[in-house]
Scaffold this motif. Structure first.
Motif, short mmCIF file in Angstrom:
data_model
loop_
_atom_site.label_atom_id
_atom_site.label_comp_id
_atom_site.label_asym_id
_atom_site.label_seq_id
_atom_site.Cartn_x
_atom_site.Cartn_y
_atom_site.Cartn_z
N THR A 114 -4.27 -29.45 83.71
CA THR A 114 -5.18 -28.40 83.18
C THR A 114 -6.19 -28.30 84.30
O THR A 114 -6.80 -29.43 84.72
CB THR A 114 -5.84 -28.84 81.78
OG1 THR A 114 -4.68 -29.02 81.12
CG2 THR A 114 -7.02 -27.94 81.21
N ALA A 164 -7.83 -30.79 89.01
CA ALA A 164 -7.42 -30.75 87.90
C ALA A 164 -8.22 -31.60 87.23
O ALA A 164 -8.78 -32.64 87.42
CB ALA A 164 -5.92 -31.33 87.57
N LYS A 165 -8.49 -31.03 85.75
CA LYS A 165 -9.35 -31.68 84.68
C LYS A 165 -8.71 -32.55 84.24
O LYS A 165 -9.19 -33.94 83.83
CB LYS A 165 -9.95 -30.52 83.69
CG LYS A 165 -10.98 -29.71 84.24
CD LYS A 165 -11.26 -28.69 83.17
CE LYS A 165 -11.73 -28.93 81.94
NZ LYS A 165 -12.26 -27.95 81.15
N GLU A 166 -7.21 -32.45 84.10
CA GLU A 166 -6.46 -33.51 83.43
C GLU A 166 -5.02 -33.18 83.70
O GLU A 166 -4.70 -32.16 83.97
CB GLU A 166 -6.53 -33.26 81.76
CG GLU A 166 -5.81 -34.09 80.79
CD GLU A 166 -5.81 -33.84 79.40
OE1 GLU A 166 -5.32 -34.72 78.75
OE2 GLU A 166 -6.24 -32.74 78.91
N TYR A 222 -0.29 -18.98 81.34
CA TYR A 222 -1.34 -18.00 80.91
C TYR A 222 -0.72 -17.12 79.98
O TYR A 222 0.10 -16.30 80.23
CB TYR A 222 -1.74 -17.43 82.04
CG TYR A 222 -2.83 -16.37 81.89
CD1 TYR A 222 -4.41 -16.74 81.62
CD2 TYR A 222 -2.55 -15.11 81.93
CE1 TYR A 222 -5.14 -15.74 81.35
CE2 TYR A 222 -3.55 -14.18 82.00
CZ TYR A 222 -4.80 -14.33 81.57
OH TYR A 222 -5.86 -13.37 81.39
N HIS A 273 -11.47 -23.06 84.77
CA HIS A 273 -11.23 -21.68 84.46
C HIS A 273 -11.55 -21.22 85.76
O HIS A 273 -12.29 -21.44 86.51
CB HIS A 273 -12.22 -21.19 83.22
CG HIS A 273 -12.23 -19.48 83.53
ND1 HIS A 273 -11.14 -18.93 83.02
CD2 HIS A 273 -13.09 -18.61 83.92
CE1 HIS A 273 -11.46 -17.45 83.07
NE2 HIS A 273 -12.59 -17.47 84.08
N ARG A 284 -11.21 -19.54 79.18
CA ARG A 284 -9.97 -20.69 78.95
C ARG A 284 -9.61 -21.32 80.33
O ARG A 284 -9.64 -20.69 81.23
CB ARG A 284 -8.73 -19.94 78.35
CG ARG A 284 -9.05 -19.26 76.88
CD ARG A 284 -7.70 -18.80 76.57
NE ARG A 284 -7.67 -17.43 77.31
CZ ARG A 284 -6.42 -16.83 77.28
NH1 ARG A 284 -5.30 -17.41 76.46
NH2 ARG A 284 -6.17 -15.97 78.09
N ASP A 285 -9.11 -22.51 80.18
CA ASP A 285 -8.58 -23.37 81.18
C ASP A 285 -7.25 -22.84 81.70
O ASP A 285 -6.74 -22.21 81.02
CB ASP A 285 -8.51 -24.85 80.76
CG ASP A 285 -9.84 -25.59 80.63
OD1 ASP A 285 -10.98 -24.98 81.23
OD2 ASP A 285 -9.85 -26.58 79.82
N GLU A 286 -7.04 -23.01 83.13
CA GLU A 286 -5.80 -22.54 83.52
C GLU A 286 -4.87 -23.84 83.32
O GLU A 286 -5.35 -24.87 83.72
CB GLU A 286 -6.09 -22.43 84.99
CG GLU A 286 -6.98 -21.58 85.36
CD GLU A 286 -7.00 -20.18 84.73
OE1 GLU A 286 -5.92 -19.55 84.21
OE2 GLU A 286 -8.23 -19.56 84.53
N VAL A 287 -3.87 -23.56 82.58
CA VAL A 287 -2.79 -24.64 82.33
C VAL A 287 -1.33 -24.25 82.95
O VAL A 287 -1.01 -23.39 83.07
CB VAL A 287 -2.68 -24.90 80.75
CG1 VAL A 287 -1.76 -26.02 80.31
CG2 VAL A 287 -4.03 -24.91 80.16
#
Length: 172
Positions: free
Chosen positions: A134, A105-107, A63, A137, A73-76
């Motif tokens: 990822t 997780a999305k990805e 972040y 958000h 934004r997505d959290e990575v």
């Protein structure tokens, strides 16, 4: 007169030595500033069985502060996983799950040990598997990454979008 000259020389010598060491220190820090910033956003947890570490999970929150009101934004994260007895543990499988504040997780993308993103991270080991994870958000300033293993239990990592000392003690 002699006393004031000696005082002046002593002060000049002290300042000269101090500034040289300070310059070297600043130069050494500035060469690795990205490493130190990532280190501040890295957490680690270990899962044990019979007082022996079976799983070690490290996560670095990627972040960067953005002062827009509508930041979505997505959290990575870059997550490293080391499981005993396995060359590469699976981060998300029937045995293991990773969630952020209860969300999946999305990805999840596996990273090579030669990936450029790993060069600025601490705790990079050749026996761990690394993933770029990822999540959707999160509007909360404090977030919790939870790793659950059916075999070894749970490990919790706490992160914050602001400095942790700004949050109240009850936040964690």
């Amino acid at each position: 007169m002699v006393r004031s000259c000696l005082s002046f020389i002593a002060i000049a010598l002290l300042l000269g030595c101090t500034s040289k060491q300070e310059t070297d220190l600043i130069q050494g820090y500035s060469e690795k500033v990205t490493y130190h910033k990532q280190l501040q956003k890295t957490e680690k947890t270990q899962l044990y069985q019979d007082n022996v570490t079976k799983v070690m999970l490290t996560a670095t929150y990627l972040y960067t502060p953005n002062f827009e009101n509508n930041d979505t934004r997505d959290e990575v994260f870059i997550v490293g996983l080391s499981m005993e007895g396995k060359a590469s543990g699976a981060l998300h499988s029937e045995e293991n799950t990773l969630t952020l504040n209860g969300k999946k997780a999305k990805e999840i993308k596996a990273l090579s040990l030669k990936d450029e993103r790993l060069k600025d991270l601490s705790f990079v080991t050749p026996w761990s598997s690394y993933y770029l994870v990822t999540f959707p958000h999160e509007s909360n300033k404090k977030i919790t990454l939870l790793f659950e293993s059916k075999r070894y239990g749970k490990g919790t990592l706490h992160f914050a979008k602001v400095a942790k000392y700004v949050l109240t003690k009850e936040a964690f």
